[in-house]
Design an enzyme around this catalytic site. Structure first.
Site, mmCIF file in Angstrom:
data_model
loop_
_atom_site.group_PDB
_atom_site.id
_atom_site.type_symbol
_atom_site.label_atom_id
_atom_site.label_comp_id
_atom_site.label_asym_id
_atom_site.label_seq_id
_atom_site.Cartn_x
_atom_site.Cartn_y
_atom_site.Cartn_z
ATOM 1 N N GLU A 120 3.257 -1.212 -6.059
ATOM 2 C CA GLU A 120 4.250 -1.343 -4.982
ATOM 3 C C GLU A 120 3.801 -2.275 -3.875
ATOM 4 O OE1 GLU A 120 5.554 3.250 -5.060
ATOM 5 O OE2 GLU A 120 5.590 2.252 -3.129
ATOM 6 N N CYS B 62 4.212 4.849 0.893
ATOM 7 C CA CYS B 62 3.425 4.401 -0.247
ATOM 8 C C CYS B 62 3.487 5.336 -1.450
ATOM 9 C CB CYS B 62 1.990 4.147 0.163
ATOM 10 S SG CYS B 62 1.134 5.605 0.687
HETATM 11 N N1 SAH Z 1 -6.181 4.868 0.975
HETATM 12 C C1 SAH Z 1 -5.954 4.288 2.246
HETATM 13 C C2 SAH Z 1 -4.727 3.392 2.369
HETATM 14 C C3 SAH Z 1 -3.427 3.789 1.692
HETATM 15 S S1 SAH Z 1 -2.337 4.960 2.393
HETATM 16 C C4 SAH Z 1 -5.920 5.359 3.306
HETATM 17 O O1 SAH Z 1 -6.025 6.522 2.964
HETATM 18 O O2 SAH Z 1 -5.864 5.032 4.488
HETATM 19 C C5 SAH Z 1 -1.681 4.362 3.876
HETATM 20 C C6 SAH Z 1 -1.408 5.499 4.862
HETATM 21 O O3 SAH Z 1 -0.282 6.311 4.486
HETATM 22 C C7 SAH Z 1 -2.586 6.448 4.981
HETATM 23 O O4 SAH Z 1 -2.825 6.716 6.319
HETATM 24 C C8 SAH Z 1 -2.063 7.673 4.247
HETATM 25 O O5 SAH Z 1 -2.765 8.810 4.615
HETATM 26 C C9 SAH Z 1 -0.616 7.665 4.654
HETATM 27 N N2 SAH Z 1 0.253 8.519 3.822
HETATM 28 C C10 SAH Z 1 0.089 8.908 2.554
HETATM 29 N N3 SAH Z 1 1.077 9.742 2.167
HETATM 30 C C11 SAH Z 1 1.895 9.874 3.226
HETATM 31 C C12 SAH Z 1 3.104 10.607 3.461
HETATM 32 N N4 SAH Z 1 3.643 11.390 2.523
HETATM 33 N N5 SAH Z 1 3.661 10.502 4.678
HETATM 34 C C13 SAH Z 1 3.114 9.714 5.635
HETATM 35 N N6 SAH Z 1 1.995 9.013 5.476
HETATM 36 C C14 SAH Z 1 1.384 9.091 4.282
#
Ligand code: SAH
Length: 347
Positions: free
Chosen positions: A92, A333
């Protein structure tokens, strides 16, 4: 594919070596580098290269050219792409139009092995790392398709960039290169769940990018449950690493905090969040959790969100609630990739 040279992941110097080894003069490497740097990853379009060299490139090299499997356009202009690579992996990429420019959110892995409890990207585990060229291909393909000049990059798509350290660093160098997209490091954010040794390693490299740390909890007890990575690198260690990173790079750290109803938005959480972020410059990004069916976490009410934010602000924190873009297209994401995989399984 693996035995073929991944030429779009190479630096200029490395590409020259490969081209020389193919028996070509070095100016051919410069010509090829020009095409690659412009994102024209199509041998047929490389009209200044002789047929014999093109044939060798065709046989001996690999250029990732993802196809657009799905494209969703939001009413707010956000575009979400689901790209498919030659081996079938789905990835994505999200393009976001802001007043100050166009940002792209890139994935660094096909899937993720961090297992965060609220996240859709990790539901199917990690399939594989993406190469630097595959991360860069997302940038070029989104830019070409949308005809928007991308000015900012966030590595916040599927995957943990620091779990794919070498390819991610290589991508940063390629996308920053003057003969490539030439995106300044100050226009790049890299988000991590908190892999301490790799944060240190990144700090050593001294890139002036923005490091984002996904915190999401203010106690080890809760963070252990929400983010398994915390069992290995608990909060005191992570925050100490943030301090060191700031001391080393002088760059303000972005703290991502997903707000989950009845879980991490109490007054005590606000106070603990303030103490955790002492000792380095930070900007706190509050993100109401996106509901993911398999996860079942809900965002707090608007009132609770505002209250939590105000509390932090009154005590002097730099804090914003992240503007939600692309809500109508499942833009957070992993959700599109995951729903597409579910559909494919159903057949
Ligand atoms: N692995 C990395 C980057 C990818 S996720 C990290 O953990 O930072 C990008 C952001 O989206 C991260 O802060 C993650 O915790 C957040 N995220 C994941 N699932 C989410 C959700 N359901 N709602 C909101 N933010 C989410």
């Amino acid at each position: 594919m693996s035995e073929r040279a991944d030429i779009a992941s190479l630096t200029g110097e490395e590409l020259t070596q490969v081209v020389l080894a193919m028996g070509q003069p070095s100016y051919r490497a410069r010509q090829l580098a020009d095409w690659l740097g412009k994102g024209i990853w199509d041998l047929q379009a490389m009209t200044n290269l002789p047929a014999s060299f093109l044939k060798m490139l065709e046989e001996q090299t690999y250029l990732p050219r993802p196809v657009i499997e799905r494209k969703l356009v939001s009413t707010d202009g956000t575009v979400k792409y689901l790209f498919r690579f030659a081996d079938g992996e789905l990835v994505e990429t999200v393009l976001m139009n802001y007043r100050h420019g166009t940002s792209v959110c890139l994935s660094t892995q096909a899937g993720c092995r961090q297992g965060c409890a609220f996240c859709a990207s990790t539901l199917g585990g990690l399939n594989r790392n993406l190469t630097a060229s595959e991360i860069l291909a997302q940038f070029f393909t989104a830019q070409r398709d949308s005809q928007c000049k991308i000015s900012n990059i966030v590595l916040m798509g599927t995957g943990e960039p620091l779990d794919n350290f070498d390819h991610t660093v290589r991508f940063l160098q390629l996308v920053n290169a003057p003969q490539g997209p030439n995106i300044g490091m100050r226009h790049i954010s890299l988000s991590t769940c908190g892999l301490v040794p790799q944060i240190r390693q990144l700090g050593e490299m001294g890139f002036p990018l923005t490091l984002s740390v996904s915190l999401h909890a203010t106690t080890d007890e809760l963070r252990d449950r929400l983010m398994p990575v915390n069992r290995k690198y608990p909060l005191p260690m992570l925050m100490q690493t943030c301090k060191e990173y700031f001391a080393k790079t002088g760059r303000r750290i972005s703290i991502e905090y997903v707000m989950i109803k009845d879980m991490n938005v109490s007054k005590q959480d606000a106070n603990r969040l303030l103490s955790l972020t002492e000792g380095f410059l930070s900007h706190i990004n509050l993100i109401p959790v996106n509901y993911v069916e398999e996860r079942g976490f809900h965002p707090p009410s608007e009132g609770e969100i505002k209250e939590f934010c105000e509390l932090l602000r009154r005590k002097g924190a730099e804090v914003t609630v992240r503007r939600k873009l692309g809500n109508d297209i499942n833009a957070s994401c992993g959700q599109l990739r995951h729903s597409c995989q579910k559909e494919q399984k159903k057949g």
